[in-house]
Design an enzyme around this catalytic site. Structure first.
Site, PDB file in Angstrom:
ATOM      1  N   SER A 101      -9.510   1.237   2.690  1.00 23.43           N
ATOM      2  CA  SER A 101      -8.932   2.487   1.952  1.00 23.43           C
ATOM      3  C   SER A 101      -8.022   1.651   1.515  1.00 23.43           C
ATOM      4  O   SER A 101      -7.125   2.600  -0.085  1.00 23.43           O
ATOM      5  CB  SER A 101      -8.416   3.571   3.211  1.00 23.43           C
ATOM      6  OG  SER A 101      -7.242   3.198   4.211  1.00 23.43           O
ATOM      7  N   LYS A 158       0.722  -1.273   0.482  1.00 18.64           N
ATOM      8  CA  LYS A 158       0.132   0.084  -0.168  1.00 18.64           C
ATOM      9  C   LYS A 158       0.783   1.196  -0.102  1.00 18.64           C
ATOM     10  O   LYS A 158       2.005   1.285   0.818  1.00 18.64           O
ATOM     11  CB  LYS A 158      -0.219  -0.218   1.328  1.00 18.64           C
ATOM     12  CG  LYS A 158      -1.601   1.359   1.096  1.00 18.64           C
ATOM     13  CD  LYS A 158      -2.335   0.819   2.712  1.00 18.64           C
ATOM     14  CE  LYS A 158      -3.992   1.777   2.274  1.00 18.64           C
ATOM     15  NZ  LYS A 158      -4.648   2.057   3.448  1.00 18.64           N
ATOM     16  N   SER A 170      -9.842  -0.903   7.096  1.00 18.27           N
ATOM     17  CA  SER A 170      -9.707  -0.393   5.714  1.00 18.27           C
ATOM     18  C   SER A 170      -8.750  -1.278   5.310  1.00 18.27           C
ATOM     19  O   SER A 170      -8.520  -1.470   4.094  1.00 18.27           O
ATOM     20  CB  SER A 170      -8.499   0.495   5.744  1.00 18.27           C
ATOM     21  OG  SER A 170      -9.396   2.202   6.579  1.00 18.27           O
TER      22      SER A 170
END
Lengths: 484, 98
Positions: A150, A73, A174
């Site tokens: 997210s 990420k 997330s």
């Protein structure tokens, strides 16, 4: 032969028997990354991945991550690799150090093939607010459904089979919510078990490193590599760590599971409820005790507002360093304030600015008692209620989300119980710092949906054991999105 | 709780050193109606006044003291490599004291 969609165990067996090399795996993962139609990548690490994979010659039999490709990420710092957190305020930023988790995976000789996108600064739950726009759910090739956020890029790459695991982060849900929408195992370990050094902070009292995989055991392999104290993170636990993968089959047969009635009552989707209740029956049939228990509905309804105030307030403070001076685009101005104001006005999206303003409003002298401090007090009430359940039960088990992945633009009534409770209850584990894992339990209209298991702090091993058991009951593992 | 209106929201934004368009402030004002309605749910619990705040989920024992270990510090060029306005090995900014 294609290696797309194979698990860590399957790839490890091929690597150890020398039927494939790390370089071949990296090459295929990079081809898939370059053809990605999910809008998942911020930066494809082609040169770095090929060089590193080529340097791996002799397989390490006892190291399941040796030569395994993965994605990161883009809110983890990566030395010499652009890192933007999907925000224009970090455009062009190239960190000078690796996050501890990145360093540990390098040491384990896993091969990073790319940095993947996210909701801007990890502050969102839809996978639509990053500076690249929406990330698509690979299970819906018409691109109408969200993959969630997210950690949208991490979920998309794992669900589409490019890599068997991905690094994510989890402040409210997330990792675990996108996992539900994408048919994945999404694991948020105990807060402080994994170092957060190099993870861009959103709300540090809640932030946790997250792990995406397509089966529970693969998640355990990754946790084995990541868990442990780090002097560089002052909140990092000094407790000894377990062998999470080695003991995954040793579940306590006297395990007791609690289902929270108020969460179930807030869900209206019959397929989700029916499938969930089927899994409960299956666990009971296997001899586990499963009871339906109460948590005061007022406490459950207060989960989201409490999270919103605390996370926005913490984010407002933590992102004060994003000023365009030390990194990010610089704007000329007559004064210091002009320089910073231009950088932040141009660098943050509207959504982020709104969250910061809400956070600042909650922190204003006149509002602190009524908003921020009250939310922190309510956090304790929530955590006490959850820990009370976990005194009598080993796990809390609930649907991870009220539905399959929503379509783009589908709006919720933000004052309804479905929104306040069913859509946001996973934050319980962040408030209390508990290990919490989502895994698939059913499929509706071709789209997967998941359930969530949350356990006591530092009982990550037991949570993985319970998830491994449940995975055997559902038979849903190693789900890979169908090709286009 | 302080009343909220466009001026208060602008004050909050400017305090954080950024700005938004008038239209964006209007959108935020509407969002505030929902946010404040959600906050009222927390307000309903009168027991909270007697409750202690929770900042972190639990105490983490950690040692702030460590052995001195010689290391090579980050070279100046590296430390400054992401700054886009620099001169003579230092970050350049408008004068703060005029």
């Amino acid at each position: 032969m294609t290696y797309r969609g194979l698990s860590i165990d399957e790839l490890h067996a091929l690597l150890v028997s020398k039927k494939v090399t790390p370089l071949q795996l990296a090459e295929e993962a990079l081809i898939l990354a370059k053809k990605d139609s999910n809008n998942a990548f911020e930066y494809i690490m082609e040169k770095e991945a090929l060089e590193f994979a080529a340097s791996l010659k002799e397989p390490e039999v006892n190291n399941p991550l040796w030569g395994i490709p993965f994605v990161i990420k883009d809110n983890f710092s990566t030395k010499d690799i652009p890192t933007t957190a999907s925000s224009n305020i970090l455009k062009g930023y190239v960190p000078v150090y690796d996050a501890t988790v990145v360093e540990k995976l390098k040491e384990a000789k896993a091969v990073a093939i790319g940095k993947v996108t996210l909701d801007e600064l990890a502050m969102g739950g839809t996978g639509t607010s990053g500076h690249l726009g929406m990330t698509f759910n690979p299970h819906d090739r018409s691109h109408k459904r969200l993959v969630g956020g997210s950690s949208c890029g991490s979920a998309a790459c794992t669900a589409d089979g490019y890599v068997p695991f991905a690094l994510g982060s989890d402040t409210g849900d997330s990792t675990r919510k996108p996992a539900s929408y994408a048919g994945l195992v999404g694991f948020k370990p105990t807060w402080s078990l994994i170092s957060r050094y190099g993870l861009f902070p959103f709300a540090p009292s809640l932030d946790t490193v997250g792990i995406f995989a397509r089966n529970v055991k693969d998640s355990a392999y990754v946790l084995n590599a990541l868990a442990g104290h780090d002097d560089k993170d002052s909140t990092s636990s000094v407790r000894p760590i377990d062998d999470y993968a080695g003991e995954i089959e040793k579940i306590n047969p006297k395990t007791k599971v609690a289902v929270i009635k108020g969460i179930l009552n807030s869900i209206s989707d019959k397929t989700v409820l029916d499938k969930f209740n089927e899994t409960v029956k299956s666990l009971k049939d296997a001899g586990f005790a499963v009871d339906y228990v109460d948590i005061d509905e007022k406490i459950l309804s207060s989960l989201f507002p409490t999270y919103f105030v605390i996370s926005c307030a913490e984010a407002t403070s933590n992102n004060a360093n994003l000023d365009g001076i030390k990194f990010g685009p610089y704007y000329n101005g007559a004064t210091f304030e002009d320089v910073v104001t231009q950088a932040r006005t141009n660098g943050f999206s509207e959504l982020i600015k709104r969250r910061f303003i809400i956070g600042n409003f909650a922190l204003m002298k006149e509002n602190q008692n009524d908003l921020f401090l009250r939310a922190q007090k309510n956090r304790r009430v929530i955590v006490d209620a959850v820990n009370k359940v976990l005194k009598d039960y080993d796990f809390i088990y609930c649907p991870a989300a009220p539905s399959i992945a929503p379509k783009v633009g589908e709006a919720s009534d933000r004052l309804s119980n479905e929104y306040l409770i069913a859509d946001n209850h996973l934050v319980i584990a962040n408030f209390a710092g508990l290990p919490s894992i989502t895994l698939p339990i059913g499929i509706k209209d071709g789209m997967p949906f998941g359930a969530n298991i949350t356990g006591r702090a530092f009982e990550d091993k037991q949570v993985l054991q319970m998830a491994f058991e449940l995975e055997k009951h559902t038979g849903l593992k190693n789900l890979v999105a169908k090709g286009e | 709780m302080k009343e909220y209106n466009i001026e208060i929201l602008k004050q909050a934004a400017h305090g954080l050193l950024f700005d938004m368009s008038e239209e964006q402030y209007e959108t935020l004002l509407q969002e505030f109606d929902i946010v404040v309605a959600q906050m009222k749910i927390i307000g309903e619990n009168k027991e909270l006044d007697k409750t202690e705040q929770m900042v972190f989920p639990f105490e983490v024992s950690t040692s702030v003291m460590r052995e001195d270990v010689p290391t090579t510090p980050l070279p100046r060029e590296e430390a400054l490599r992401n700054a886009n306005n620099k001169i003579g090995g230092q970050i350049k900014l408008p004068k703060v004291v005029l």
